[in-house]
Design a protein around this motif. Structure first.
Motif, PDB file in Angstrom:
ATOM      1  N   ARG A 316       0.811  -1.221   0.000  1.00 42.72           N
ATOM      2  CA  ARG A 316       0.000   0.000   0.000  1.00 42.72           C
ATOM      3  C   ARG A 316       0.845   1.272   0.000  1.00 42.72           C
ATOM      4  O   ARG A 316       0.565   2.217  -0.723  1.00 42.72           O
ATOM      5  CB  ARG A 316      -0.880  -0.048   1.260  1.00 42.72           C
ATOM      6  N   GLU A 320       0.659   4.571  -2.513  1.00 44.72           N
ATOM      7  CA  GLU A 320       0.369   5.862  -1.883  1.00 44.72           C
ATOM      8  C   GLU A 320       1.512   6.846  -2.140  1.00 44.72           C
ATOM      9  O   GLU A 320       1.295   7.991  -2.548  1.00 44.72           O
ATOM     10  CB  GLU A 320       0.220   5.608  -0.378  1.00 44.72           C
ATOM     11  N   ARG A 324       1.569  10.399  -4.177  1.00 43.51           N
ATOM     12  CA  ARG A 324       1.750  11.636  -3.405  1.00 43.51           C
ATOM     13  C   ARG A 324       3.030  12.365  -3.804  1.00 43.51           C
ATOM     14  O   ARG A 324       3.028  13.561  -4.050  1.00 43.51           O
ATOM     15  CB  ARG A 324       1.799  11.282  -1.907  1.00 43.51           C
ATOM     16  N   GLU A 357      -8.951   9.671  -0.007  1.00 38.43           N
ATOM     17  CA  GLU A 357      -7.757   8.959  -0.461  1.00 38.43           C
ATOM     18  C   GLU A 357      -7.619   7.566   0.147  1.00 38.43           C
ATOM     19  O   GLU A 357      -7.334   6.589  -0.552  1.00 38.43           O
ATOM     20  CB  GLU A 357      -6.530   9.808  -0.127  1.00 38.43           C
ATOM     21  N   GLN A 358      -7.811   7.468   1.471  1.00 36.39           N
ATOM     22  CA  GLN A 358      -7.578   6.180   2.126  1.00 36.39           C
ATOM     23  C   GLN A 358      -8.559   5.120   1.631  1.00 36.39           C
ATOM     24  O   GLN A 358      -8.230   3.949   1.534  1.00 36.39           O
ATOM     25  CB  GLN A 358      -7.636   6.315   3.653  1.00 36.39           C
ATOM     26  N   ARG A 359      -9.767   5.538   1.302  1.00 31.82           N
ATOM     27  CA  ARG A 359     -10.749   4.558   0.803  1.00 31.82           C
ATOM     28  C   ARG A 359     -10.437   4.156  -0.635  1.00 31.82           C
ATOM     29  O   ARG A 359     -10.661   3.023  -1.052  1.00 31.82           O
ATOM     30  CB  ARG A 359     -12.177   5.113   0.933  1.00 31.82           C
ATOM     31  N   LEU A 361      -7.411   3.966  -1.711  1.00 29.71           N
ATOM     32  CA  LEU A 361      -6.266   3.048  -1.569  1.00 29.71           C
ATOM     33  C   LEU A 361      -6.702   1.637  -1.198  1.00 29.71           C
ATOM     34  O   LEU A 361      -6.095   0.658  -1.618  1.00 29.71           O
ATOM     35  CB  LEU A 361      -5.322   3.583  -0.500  1.00 29.71           C
ATOM     36  N   GLU A 362      -7.789   1.571  -0.400  1.00 30.91           N
ATOM     37  CA  GLU A 362      -8.288   0.239  -0.025  1.00 30.91           C
ATOM     38  C   GLU A 362      -8.646  -0.578  -1.263  1.00 30.91           C
ATOM     39  O   GLU A 362      -8.520  -1.785  -1.280  1.00 30.91           O
ATOM     40  CB  GLU A 362      -9.538   0.367   0.856  1.00 30.91           C
TER      41      GLU A 362
END
Ligand code: AMP
Length: 548
Positions: A316, A320, A324, A357-359, A361-362
């Protein structure tokens, strides 16, 4: 009549054969100016176009004919990525013969087994690699002669005997010749997979499967290879057709950049920068090492928009961080030698783009949805189909026009090929309600502790979430009490960093239950991790280490 037969009328549309010859002709006809750039092993660059490639392929076909190669014969290659290897990618299949790409990193016994099993007639080898073949020559019964290609590498090792020089042969051949016609189901190429048990097994691809696979790669929601891209496969041409990229590029007219021997870190960054690469593909280790390099050294990689990562799970943090720090999209893809290799690609659906963003990435860490034409299933322990709820894990089974139906010249019954026409991959996965597949482990790598499964991949990823960790590998070891217990190997970014076993445990505690955690004595700091011939973690070697 089955569901698929209904309404079928033969002969409605033209059955133009889907062949590699058609891909070659298209490249030369419509994209003559587009470039094939090869970095030779002394660092120099060779540059030519599809216009130049075509007549050399014709000459090479004539050379092959003169050397006695007939339709159906196997012709081996033992070479890095280069324009000559690309010429062989076309000339051998266009003649109706079979291109057998041999993994240069195999042990001598495996090499001898594979070459004899395939019954190769002729071997094309990079001069710098031919020394590896010389000691085996007496054992390689079917190979008449060796054609050496000067890759400007180290040639100090003793060479095989009965050799020809590639360029001399080409220079003496005529530039005109016939392209034979044959059905699209004719065998085109052969690649052996080292497999988990028993001897290596050969996967034989057809012209049709190569063609359809290339089209699958080009689709906008899969790899989206197109004319304007400058494509850098950091995947070797001796493994799984270099993920089909040489064919996808020729079909669309994309420029291709070929690396010579395997490149990592600075030389890779230099090549991407110099050639203004827009699109690249490789295994996670390659991108992890490049990322470490880019964090410390400045390069202009502004042209690079997409990195496809596959062959092993993409961590991950990598997806990410590339997005970024460098604005580069990492596309996670899954595949196997048996699936040509591309089976699934992870692109966000439009409605997912607006998620935080975090969702996003999931989803992006998953291996994605199948490429059109590939179907997937999850199978339980009894072979029953499991639901797609993103939770229940089972063995992934696939089928499709570029999925293998049997192993080459192997009459042993193989449970991987099911009677109802599916291929059991040996990968354990979940599939969520949106159809996104996530590999949770290799069947043989899952750790069974107190009767429950621990995903080695999840534990590796969790360890690598910590910024001081460069790489991690987790394997199971037999344990009287727990059945199996996880063992964690950790490589630190900087060896002198103060990171202790307790710190590893603290990181893992965030994601794993107490009973799943490794014992303190089972956490090892190591300088590097063993890798297989294609750059994946070599878990067999790690397990061996435990018993030494
Ligand atoms: P090979 O036939 O040598 O290319 O190896 C295929 C195997 O690599 C698959 O069966 C998976 O176990 C593994 N693999 C390939 N792509 C991925 C991925 N994106 N994530 C996790 N494992 C992968």
């Amino acid at each position: 009549m089955t569901e698929t037969d209904e309404g079928f009328q033969p002969g409605l549309m033209m059955d133009s054969p889907l062949t590699i010859t058609a891909i070659l002709r298209r490249a030369a006809q419509f994209f003559p100016e587009k470039e094939i750039v090869s970095r030779l092993n002394d660092g120099s660059i060779h540059r030519y176009t599809y216009r130049d490639l075509y007549p050399r392929v014709v000459r090479l076909m004539n050379v092959l004919r003169d050397l006695g190669v007939r339709p159906g014969d196997r012709v081996a290659t033992f070479a890095w990525n280069s324009f000559r290897h690309l010429e062989l990618y076309f000339a051998v299949p266009c003649l109706g013969a079979i291109l057998h790409t041999v993994n240069i990193r195999l042990f001598p016994e495996q090499l001898a087994y594979i070459l004899n099993h395939a019954g190769d007639r002729l071997m094309f080898a990079d001069k710098s690699l031919a020394g590896l073949l010389a000691p085996l020559q007496a054992e390689l019964k079917s190979i008449d002669s060796y054609v050496l290609m000067d890759d400007r590498g180290d040639t100090s090792a003793a060479l095989p005997t009965r050799v020809w020089d590639y360029e001399e042969l080409l220079a003496s051949a005529t530039e005109t010749g016939l392209f034979p016609g044959f059905p699209e189901t004719t065998a085109a190429s052969l690649c052996y997979t080292s497999g988990t048990t028993g001897e290596p097994k050969g996967v034989l691809y057809s012209h049709r499967s190569v063609y359809l696979h290339a089209m699958g790669c080009c689709m906008a929601d899969s790899f989206a290879i197109r004319e304007r891209e400058v494509v850098l496969p950091v995947v070797p041409m001796f493994h799984a057709n270099a993920w089909g990229l040489p064919f996808a590029c020729a079909m669309t007219g994309a420029n291709q950049v070929l690396t010579g021997s395997h490149l990592l870190g600075k030389p890779l960054a230099d090549l991407i920068e110099q050639e203004r690469v827009t699109w690249a593909a490789g295994v996670p280790t390659v991108w992890n090492l490049l990322y470490q390099h880019l964090k410390l050294h400045s390069h202009d990689l502004s042209h690079l928009k997409v990195i496809v990562v596959g062959g092993a799970a993409a961590p991950r943090f990598l997806i990410e961080n590339y997005a970024r720090d460098f604005g580069i999209t990492m596309l996670h893809a899954w595949g196997m030698t048996e699936t040509s290799p591309v089976g699934s690609v992870c692109r966000l659906k439009a409605e997912m783009e607006s998620r935080p963003e975090q969702r996003r990435l999931e989803v992006q860490v998953k291996q994605g949805i199948p490429v059109a034409n590939v179907e997937m299933r999850l199978l339980g322990e009894e072979g029953e189909e499991l639901p797609w709820n993103g939770k229940q894990a089972g063995e992934l089974a696939v089928r499709g026009p570029w999925v293998s139906r049997s192993y080459y010249n192997n009459s042993e019954p193989n449970a991987a090929f099911t009677e109802d026409g599916w291929f059991r991959t040996g990968d354990i996965a979940t599939i969520d309600a949106s159809g996104y597949m996530e590999i949770t482990d290799r069947k043989k790598d899952v750790i069974k502790s107190r009767g429950e499964w621990i995903s080695s991949v999840e534990m590796e990823n969790a360890t690598m979430m910590h910024p001081t960790v460069l790489e991690a590998a987790v394997v199971g070891r037999p344990d009287d009490l727990r059945g199996e217990s996880p063992v964690v190997f950790v490589v630190l970014r900087q060896p002198e960093q103060a990171f202790r076993k307790q710190d590893v445990l603290d990181v893992l505690k965030l994601r794993f239950a107490r009973w799943q955690l490794p014992r303190m004595a089972d956490i090892h700091f190591v300088a590097s991790l063993p890798k297989t011939g294609v750059g994946k973690l070599d878990k067999k070697a790690l397990r061996r280490k435990l018993t030494e």
